[in-house]
Design a protein around this motif. Structure first.
Motif, short mmCIF file in Angstrom:
data_model
loop_
_atom_site.label_atom_id
_atom_site.label_comp_id
_atom_site.label_asym_id
_atom_site.label_seq_id
_atom_site.Cartn_x
_atom_site.Cartn_y
_atom_site.Cartn_z
N THR A 63 -23.93 -14.11 -2.85
CA THR A 63 -22.84 -13.12 -2.75
C THR A 63 -23.34 -11.74 -3.18
O THR A 63 -23.87 -11.59 -4.29
CB THR A 63 -21.68 -13.54 -3.66
OG1 THR A 63 -22.17 -13.73 -4.97
CG2 THR A 63 -21.03 -14.81 -3.17
N PRO A 64 -23.23 -10.78 -2.29
CA PRO A 64 -23.68 -9.42 -2.64
C PRO A 64 -22.82 -8.84 -3.75
O PRO A 64 -21.62 -9.11 -3.84
CB PRO A 64 -23.53 -8.64 -1.35
CG PRO A 64 -22.50 -9.40 -0.56
CD PRO A 64 -22.67 -10.85 -0.96
N SER A 65 -23.43 -8.05 -4.55
CA SER A 65 -22.71 -7.44 -5.64
C SER A 65 -21.68 -6.43 -5.12
O SER A 65 -21.96 -5.64 -4.23
CB SER A 65 -23.69 -6.73 -6.58
OG SER A 65 -22.99 -6.07 -7.60
N LYS A 66 -20.50 -6.51 -5.67
CA LYS A 66 -19.45 -5.59 -5.24
C LYS A 66 -19.09 -4.63 -6.37
O LYS A 66 -17.97 -4.21 -6.53
CB LYS A 66 -18.20 -6.36 -4.80
CG LYS A 66 -18.44 -7.18 -3.53
CD LYS A 66 -17.19 -7.95 -3.16
CE LYS A 66 -17.43 -8.77 -1.89
NZ LYS A 66 -16.26 -9.56 -1.53
N SER A 67 -20.04 -4.35 -7.18
CA SER A 67 -19.77 -3.53 -8.35
C SER A 67 -20.07 -2.06 -8.08
O SER A 67 -20.29 -1.29 -9.00
CB SER A 67 -20.59 -4.02 -9.54
OG SER A 67 -21.96 -3.92 -9.22
N GLU A 68 -20.09 -1.71 -6.81
CA GLU A 68 -20.41 -0.31 -6.53
C GLU A 68 -19.20 0.61 -6.74
O GLU A 68 -18.17 0.37 -6.16
CB GLU A 68 -20.89 -0.16 -5.10
CG GLU A 68 -22.21 -0.90 -4.87
CD GLU A 68 -22.66 -0.70 -3.42
OE1 GLU A 68 -22.19 0.25 -2.79
OE2 GLU A 68 -23.43 -1.51 -2.96
#
Ligand SMILES: [Zn+2]
Length: 68
Positions: A63-68
């Motif tokens: 799962t790609p990080s969505k903390s951007e």
């Protein structure tokens, strides 16, 4: 007192036996006097490898990080 599970290889009669560690393992079926084999199974797990043995070994998708 441990409980051992046995199954007859002749008539497939399954039974449990209460034995101490020092007792000789049973070798004859109480039903037909056939040869029995000791069944090793953990408590609560009876049907191994018949569809119930589902583990969490499936790889998780990255799962790609969505903390951007
Ligand atoms: Zn038997």
């Amino acid at each position: 007192m441990p409980t051992y599970q046995y199954q007859c290889s002749a008539c497939e009669h399954a039974f449990e036996a209460f034995q101490s560690f020092s007792d000789e393992p049973l070798t004859s079926c109480p039903e037909c006097k056939g040869e029995v084999k000791k069944v090793y199974s953990a408590v609560g797990v009876v049907f191994k490898g018949s569809g119930f043995y589902k583990t969490d070994s499936a790889p998780k998708p990255a799962t790609p990080s969505k903390s951007e």
